[in-house]
Design a protein around this motif. Sequence first.
Motif, PDB file in Angstrom:
ATOM      1  N   ALA A   7       1.338  -1.438  -0.046  1.00  0.00           N
ATOM      2  CA  ALA A   7       0.003   0.187   0.162  1.00  0.00           C
ATOM      3  C   ALA A   7       0.551   1.208   0.193  1.00  0.00           C
ATOM      4  CB  ALA A   7      -0.643  -0.138   0.986  1.00  0.00           C
ATOM      5  N   LEU A   8       0.123   2.096  -1.082  1.00  0.00           N
ATOM      6  CA  LEU A   8       1.159   3.783  -0.581  1.00  0.00           C
ATOM      7  C   LEU A   8      -0.222   4.224  -0.424  1.00  0.00           C
ATOM      8  CD1 LEU A   8       2.530   3.376  -4.092  1.00  0.00           C
ATOM      9  CD2 LEU A   8       4.184   3.418  -1.979  1.00  0.00           C
ATOM     10  N   ALA A   9       0.539   5.277   1.045  1.00  0.00           N
ATOM     11  CA  ALA A   9      -0.190   6.483   0.622  1.00  0.00           C
ATOM     12  C   ALA A   9      -0.184   8.289   0.220  1.00  0.00           C
ATOM     13  CB  ALA A   9       0.024   7.102   2.148  1.00  0.00           C
ATOM     14  N   VAL A  10      -0.818   8.075  -1.403  1.00  0.00           N
ATOM     15  CA  VAL A  10      -0.595  10.075  -1.776  1.00  0.00           C
ATOM     16  C   VAL A  10      -0.838  10.211  -1.732  1.00  0.00           C
ATOM     17  CG1 VAL A  10      -0.249  10.001  -3.653  1.00  0.00           C
ATOM     18  CG2 VAL A  10       0.804   7.767  -3.345  1.00  0.00           C
ATOM     19  N   GLU A  27      -2.248  13.603  -6.708  1.00  0.00           N
ATOM     20  CA  GLU A  27      -0.506  12.685  -6.638  1.00  0.00           C
ATOM     21  C   GLU A  27      -0.653  11.646  -7.667  1.00  0.00           C
ATOM     22  OE1 GLU A  27       2.785  14.220  -7.712  1.00  0.00           O
ATOM     23  OE2 GLU A  27       3.446  13.298  -6.291  1.00  0.00           O
ATOM     24  N   VAL A  28      -1.944  11.023  -7.450  1.00  0.00           N
ATOM     25  CA  VAL A  28      -2.576   9.574  -7.072  1.00  0.00           C
ATOM     26  C   VAL A  28      -2.221   9.435  -8.572  1.00  0.00           C
ATOM     27  CG1 VAL A  28      -4.980   8.116  -7.767  1.00  0.00           C
ATOM     28  CG2 VAL A  28      -4.444   9.373  -5.482  1.00  0.00           C
ATOM     29  N   GLU A  29      -2.084  10.260 -10.230  1.00  0.00           N
ATOM     30  CA  GLU A  29      -2.916   9.521 -11.213  1.00  0.00           C
ATOM     31  C   GLU A  29      -1.053   9.277 -11.671  1.00  0.00           C
ATOM     32  OE1 GLU A  29      -5.225   8.979 -12.762  1.00  0.00           O
ATOM     33  OE2 GLU A  29      -6.109   9.689 -11.543  1.00  0.00           O
ATOM     34  N   ARG A  30      -0.310  10.501 -11.348  1.00  0.00           N
ATOM     35  CA  ARG A  30       1.112  10.254 -11.616  1.00  0.00           C
ATOM     36  C   ARG A  30       1.900   8.864 -11.254  1.00  0.00           C
ATOM     37  NH1 ARG A  30       6.614  11.142  -9.811  1.00  0.00           N
ATOM     38  NH2 ARG A  30       5.875  11.749  -7.587  1.00  0.00           N
ATOM     39  N   VAL A  31       1.541   9.017  -9.700  1.00  0.00           N
ATOM     40  CA  VAL A  31       2.264   7.379  -8.977  1.00  0.00           C
ATOM     41  C   VAL A  31       1.307   5.735  -9.237  1.00  0.00           C
ATOM     42  CG1 VAL A  31       2.131   6.998  -6.776  1.00  0.00           C
ATOM     43  CG2 VAL A  31       2.450   9.060  -7.195  1.00  0.00           C
ATOM     44  N   ALA A  32       0.207   6.672  -9.939  1.00  0.00           N
ATOM     45  CA  ALA A  32      -0.553   5.259 -10.378  1.00  0.00           C
ATOM     46  C   ALA A  32       0.211   4.552 -11.790  1.00  0.00           C
ATOM     47  CB  ALA A  32      -2.038   5.579 -10.341  1.00  0.00           C
ATOM     48  N   ALA A  33       0.620   5.517 -11.489  1.00  0.00           N
ATOM     49  CA  ALA A  33       0.868   4.949 -13.664  1.00  0.00           C
ATOM     50  C   ALA A  33       2.548   4.497 -13.435  1.00  0.00           C
ATOM     51  CB  ALA A  33       1.198   6.208 -14.084  1.00  0.00           C
ATOM     52  N   ILE A  34       2.911   5.270 -12.841  1.00  0.00           N
ATOM     53  CA  ILE A  34       4.759   4.541 -12.433  1.00  0.00           C
ATOM     54  C   ILE A  34       4.635   3.065 -11.294  1.00  0.00           C
ATOM     55  CG2 ILE A  34       6.700   4.914 -10.959  1.00  0.00           C
ATOM     56  CD1 ILE A  34       6.218   7.823 -10.819  1.00  0.00           C
ATOM     57  N   VAL A  35       3.609   3.169 -10.742  1.00  0.00           N
ATOM     58  CA  VAL A  35       3.193   1.532 -10.355  1.00  0.00           C
ATOM     59  C   VAL A  35       2.819   0.194 -11.184  1.00  0.00           C
ATOM     60  CG1 VAL A  35       1.744   0.359  -8.760  1.00  0.00           C
ATOM     61  CG2 VAL A  35       3.092   2.555  -7.686  1.00  0.00           C
ATOM     62  N   GLU A  49      -7.417   1.488  -6.592  1.00  0.00           N
ATOM     63  CA  GLU A  49      -7.525   2.786  -5.637  1.00  0.00           C
ATOM     64  C   GLU A  49      -8.856   2.333  -4.283  1.00  0.00           C
ATOM     65  OE1 GLU A  49      -7.808   7.835  -6.552  1.00  0.00           O
ATOM     66  OE2 GLU A  49      -9.656   6.179  -7.564  1.00  0.00           O
ATOM     67  N   ARG A  50      -8.066   2.774  -3.445  1.00  0.00           N
ATOM     68  CA  ARG A  50      -9.658   2.808  -2.140  1.00  0.00           C
ATOM     69  C   ARG A  50      -9.835   4.098  -1.383  1.00  0.00           C
ATOM     70  NH1 ARG A  50     -11.077  -2.422  -1.186  1.00  0.00           N
ATOM     71  NH2 ARG A  50      -9.474  -4.169  -2.766  1.00  0.00           N
ATOM     72  N   ALA A  51     -10.631   4.016  -0.844  1.00  0.00           N
ATOM     73  CA  ALA A  51     -10.768   5.795  -0.103  1.00  0.00           C
ATOM     74  C   ALA A  51     -10.501   4.613   1.231  1.00  0.00           C
ATOM     75  CB  ALA A  51     -12.588   5.448  -0.460  1.00  0.00           C
ATOM     76  N   HIS A  52      -9.404   5.921   1.480  1.00  0.00           N
ATOM     77  CA  HIS A  52      -8.285   5.352   2.553  1.00  0.00           C
ATOM     78  C   HIS A  52      -7.008   6.502   2.290  1.00  0.00           C
ATOM     79  CE1 HIS A  52      -6.404   3.573   6.048  1.00  0.00           C
ATOM     80  NE2 HIS A  52      -7.657   3.681   6.775  1.00  0.00           N
ATOM     81  N   LEU A  72      -7.214  -0.435 -11.124  1.00  0.00           N
ATOM     82  CA  LEU A  72      -5.880   1.062 -11.740  1.00  0.00           C
ATOM     83  C   LEU A  72      -5.568  -0.223 -13.084  1.00  0.00           C
ATOM     84  CD1 LEU A  72      -4.988   3.036  -9.133  1.00  0.00           C
ATOM     85  CD2 LEU A  72      -5.803   3.945 -10.765  1.00  0.00           C
ATOM     86  N   LYS A  73      -5.163  -1.216 -12.466  1.00  0.00           N
ATOM     87  CA  LYS A  73      -4.548  -2.988 -13.223  1.00  0.00           C
ATOM     88  C   LYS A  73      -5.361  -4.445 -12.812  1.00  0.00           C
ATOM     89  CE  LYS A  73      -0.115  -4.390 -14.535  1.00  0.00           C
ATOM     90  NZ  LYS A  73       1.119  -4.068 -14.231  1.00  0.00           N
ATOM     91  N   LYS A  74      -5.565  -5.354 -13.113  1.00  0.00           N
ATOM     92  CA  LYS A  74      -5.786  -5.633 -13.625  1.00  0.00           C
ATOM     93  C   LYS A  74      -4.958  -7.491 -14.272  1.00  0.00           C
ATOM     94  CE  LYS A  74      -9.756  -9.022 -11.339  1.00  0.00           C
ATOM     95  NZ  LYS A  74     -10.863  -9.619 -11.734  1.00  0.00           N
ATOM     96  N   THR A  75      -3.871  -8.196 -13.927  1.00  0.00           N
ATOM     97  CA  THR A  75      -3.589  -8.512 -15.200  1.00  0.00           C
ATOM     98  C   THR A  75      -3.617  -9.863 -14.616  1.00  0.00           C
ATOM     99  OG1 THR A  75      -1.582  -7.920 -14.549  1.00  0.00           O
ATOM    100  CG2 THR A  75      -1.969  -6.791 -16.702  1.00  0.00           C
ATOM    101  N   GLY A  76      -3.421  -9.885 -13.640  1.00  0.00           N
ATOM    102  CA  GLY A  76      -2.579 -10.929 -12.926  1.00  0.00           C
ATOM    103  C   GLY A  76      -1.175 -11.433 -12.687  1.00  0.00           C
ATOM    104  N   LEU A  77      -0.363 -12.548 -12.099  1.00  0.00           N
ATOM    105  CA  LEU A  77       0.919 -12.180 -13.059  1.00  0.00           C
ATOM    106  C   LEU A  77       1.701 -12.505 -14.293  1.00  0.00           C
ATOM    107  CD1 LEU A  77       2.242 -16.234 -10.880  1.00  0.00           C
ATOM    108  CD2 LEU A  77       1.222 -15.522 -13.106  1.00  0.00           C
ATOM    109  N   ARG A  78       3.014 -11.939 -14.347  1.00  0.00           N
ATOM    110  CA  ARG A  78       3.046 -11.584 -15.459  1.00  0.00           C
ATOM    111  C   ARG A  78       4.629 -12.311 -15.094  1.00  0.00           C
ATOM    112  NH1 ARG A  78      -1.030 -11.380 -16.950  1.00  0.00           N
ATOM    113  NH2 ARG A  78      -2.044 -10.143 -18.492  1.00  0.00           N
ATOM    114  N   PHE A  79       5.264 -13.183 -15.396  1.00  0.00           N
ATOM    115  CA  PHE A  79       6.797 -13.685 -15.259  1.00  0.00           C
ATOM    116  C   PHE A  79       7.371 -13.655 -16.354  1.00  0.00           C
ATOM    117  CE2 PHE A  79       6.618 -17.284 -11.593  1.00  0.00           C
ATOM    118  CZ  PHE A  79       5.860 -15.666 -10.756  1.00  0.00           C
TER     119      PHE A  79
END
Lengths: 147, 158
Positions: A70-73, A77-85, A96-99, B149-156
Amino acid sequence: MDELDRAIVNGLHGGFPVCERPFAEAAASLGTDEATLIERINRLLEGGVLTRFGPLFDAEALGGAFTLCALAVPGAEVERVAAIVNGFPEVAHHYERAHRYNLWFVLATETRGAIPATIARIEAATGYPVLDLPRLDEYFVELKLPA
Amino acid sequence: MTDALDLAIVRVSQAGLPLVPRPYHALASSLGVAPKEVMARLAAMLADGRIRRIGAVPNHYALGYTANGMSVWDIDDAAIGELGPRVGALPFVTHCYRRPRRPPEWPYNLFAMAHGRARAEVEEKVGRIAALVGGTCRAHEVLYSTRVLKKTGLRFGS
């Protein structure tokens, strides 16, 4: 979604056969034919009702590992960080969760040792500390919701 | 136990099976091995749990399950071994795990996922978990998902 779509989502949750003509075999049990079943699965995938059709592998049983992070963002910043992740192939699911901890993702890696290194790379790339919450015990896993 | 061919099979099928009449033959030909070898490996991985299941992976939002609540609980360590399996056995709990606390940011050690078509449905389910854990629980929260945001499952091997 019609009756057949529902039967596919509910009836093919698991148990898709391993044989030469598995769609033909599965179709027979759903009261349809091979070509129709393949076409319907294609449509359910294209329409986003299904995210995948095939084997669900267990990273840990394959000799790898997974963990929940989990990340607290801050909101801005959410869109930018989510894209990196999401750019990390080790990220299998991400919600994404409401917290205050608003980004939750599962890492699945091919080796056990890769988890800490992947977390370190995500922390370096995002600039936020990762809350690493590996599973200590599993009490039940069977996600089957009727369509 | 898992060898190079098993991992090669994981890589070619993790995103999904080819939607053709003979999908395992298609995988086999992309790997340059015999179809019966691919089928034997898949059957073995299913039998020993390396494959959890083969089939349809639905998007719960598309099925109308738009309220997806991850309930998190701070359960007395002395009680979690007994309570965890009881929470996991509730028919509506779809995933249930014990995870480490990370104080002071994160005091919760039990995670139980509940899905519903509306938040009220999830709240009712969480209330039933609360009744079951009773006084062994110091605090709990429900984290509703607002977006996949993403739901691909594992990607080895990517």
